[in-house]
Enzyme design. Sequence first.
Site, PDB file in Angstrom:
ATOM      1  N   SER A  37      -9.755  -1.697  11.592  1.00  0.00           N
ATOM      2  CA  SER A  37     -10.776  -1.435  10.670  1.00  0.00           C
ATOM      3  C   SER A  37     -10.677  -0.961   9.520  1.00  0.00           C
ATOM      4  O   SER A  37      -9.399  -0.778   8.845  1.00  0.00           O
ATOM      5  CB  SER A  37     -11.895  -0.092  11.739  1.00  0.00           C
ATOM      6  OG  SER A  37     -11.135   0.682  11.004  1.00  0.00           O
ATOM      7  N   LYS A  38     -11.675  -1.148   8.840  1.00  0.00           N
ATOM      8  CA  LYS A  38     -11.357  -0.350   7.420  1.00  0.00           C
ATOM      9  C   LYS A  38     -10.226   0.862   7.314  1.00  0.00           C
ATOM     10  O   LYS A  38      -9.921   1.104   6.269  1.00  0.00           O
ATOM     11  CB  LYS A  38     -12.333  -0.414   6.481  1.00  0.00           C
ATOM     12  CG  LYS A  38     -12.493   0.093   4.928  1.00  0.00           C
ATOM     13  CD  LYS A  38     -13.793   0.035   4.275  1.00  0.00           C
ATOM     14  CE  LYS A  38     -13.429   1.419   3.246  1.00  0.00           C
ATOM     15  NZ  LYS A  38     -12.824   1.696   2.825  1.00  0.00           N
ATOM     16  N   ARG A  39     -10.845   1.835   7.922  1.00  0.00           N
ATOM     17  CA  ARG A  39     -10.895   2.962   8.018  1.00  0.00           C
ATOM     18  C   ARG A  39      -9.571   2.706   8.822  1.00  0.00           C
ATOM     19  O   ARG A  39      -8.373   3.790   8.066  1.00  0.00           O
ATOM     20  CB  ARG A  39     -11.450   3.564   9.359  1.00  0.00           C
ATOM     21  CG  ARG A  39     -12.284   5.182   8.671  1.00  0.00           C
ATOM     22  CD  ARG A  39     -12.952   6.218   9.387  1.00  0.00           C
ATOM     23  NE  ARG A  39     -14.327   5.520   9.605  1.00  0.00           N
ATOM     24  CZ  ARG A  39     -14.534   5.022  11.300  1.00  0.00           C
ATOM     25  NH1 ARG A  39     -13.787   6.280  12.180  1.00  0.00           N
ATOM     26  NH2 ARG A  39     -15.188   4.156  11.179  1.00  0.00           N
ATOM     27  N   ASP A  75      -6.842   2.624   5.947  1.00  0.00           N
ATOM     28  CA  ASP A  75      -6.701   3.694   4.922  1.00  0.00           C
ATOM     29  C   ASP A  75      -6.164   4.766   5.651  1.00  0.00           C
ATOM     30  O   ASP A  75      -5.083   4.990   4.869  1.00  0.00           O
ATOM     31  CB  ASP A  75      -8.173   4.447   4.994  1.00  0.00           C
ATOM     32  CG  ASP A  75      -8.682   3.605   3.827  1.00  0.00           C
ATOM     33  OD1 ASP A  75      -8.831   2.407   3.369  1.00  0.00           O
ATOM     34  OD2 ASP A  75      -9.839   3.737   3.920  1.00  0.00           O
TER      35      ASP A  75
END
Length: 510
Positions: A263-265, A268
């Site tokens: 995911s985007k997380r 990051d």
Amino acid sequence: MRPVRVRFAPSPTGPLHIGGVRTALYNYLFAKQHQGTFILRIEDTDQTRFVPGAEEYIREALDWCGISPDEGVVEGGKYAPYRQSERKNIYQQYTQQLLDAGYAYYAFDTSDELNTMRERLQAEGKNPQYDATSRMSMKNSLTLSEEEVAAKLKSDEPYVLRIKTPEDEEIQLNDLVRGEVKVHSSTLDDKVLLKSDGLPTYHLANVVDDYLMKISHVIRGEEWLPSAPLHVLLYRYLGWEDSMPQFAHLPLLMNPDGKGKLSKRSGDRFGFPVYPFDWKNPQSEEVSPGFRESGYLPEATVNFLALLGWHPGDEEELFSLEELVKVFGLDRVSKAGAKFDIEKAKWFNQQYLKELPNSSLAKYLLKDLSENGIESSPEKAEQVCGLMKERITFPQEIWSTAQYFYQPPEHYDEKMVRKKWKAEASDALLAYAEVLEGSDEKLSAESAKQQLQQLLEDRQMGLGKVMPALRLALTGQGGGPDLMSTMEVLGRQEVMSRIRQAVEQLNGNT
Ligand code: GLU
């Protein structure tokens, strides 16, 4: 086999995730392999989640990867329009057909009533959903009289249209990746087909459009597998079972540690891009990094993505898009989630980068140079790239690791100085600078080597005693590309001046 027509059908609700690019790629490969058609359909019926710029982003991403649609929003085609919001009027007749046949019903429940229902079912330990067991206690055309329904419709009371799922039936589908999939209808809910704003939901629009656009294979992410039984029911209820596409649900992309969906997380957290390009959130202005801006080449990205969930059956890993078209097959798509291994992506990038012509790579370097206010001839930039390309993973590393081709070193690697900068070497280097001064021919890797060898022979010194010091003097570093070729790029004057600068600076320190 019927003509292959496949579609990539993203919703423009944000930036296209790299997993979406993989779905598009597999669709493209499958289409091309079967001389079929690859379609881009924009599924934008959920107006509340519409994000400006997302559609352009999707199109640009496909374009960057070289997987251009044959039919689509820009390309047009026989089944246009390809944007669902422009197809609003098309869906009406099919909802009516479902209503008339008793496969769909009006539901007038307010959101409060829906919440109460869910809370009640939860308290009773039941599945809190609008389904075959709960629908008869709700406010819909199955429980209200015909007159009541007619009155509500007349008074413009908001309503949705729901599918009437069967109470007790096993729904089967054959998935090209997963094989036989069976789902009992009691687990399904009566999904909304038409929303109160008059627009169809994803499920209805998706099935209707797949049918109308003569889609032969639905190749999409595993997250849509739970929706597939509902889609099978819709095909059946609309009388289209014979032309139902074949399904292939692709494995999820997982985090590098195998835990959880990518995911985007995760991007990051693990520090890698999960989008094809940088994406600037229109609201927060936060920029999420993309593969392109991080220095990944499209060919490498495509190759990397192709192997995330598909394997070629042998050890070969490097495939161009054209080669992938030949070797790809849904039969070698795995069921298990594919771990996202960014190190592998870097490896692919290295492989493709070193094959790039120096002139293509030079464009990146020339851009970095001009941003740093340094002028360079394209020829010199190409030479530098030729020397560096085997040693880097990303184009931007040429500038960051080989600035010394354009600027004399400001610092010298201290450890190397301690180990390799000896009086004997420094004397030899000064003498070498003299030799260079005395010669007026253009310095080439060949002549540089010859002159150095001659000098060392006279001094009865081995190359190993001087080379590290010479590299240090010229580049400030302990390692780098072939030194003689480096000298050729630097030129005679620069080599002499750097040797003298190093001797002056370093002899004072030792
Ligand atoms: N609109 C869906 C999405 O955003 C399409 C799923 C499908 O391919 O059926 O992914």
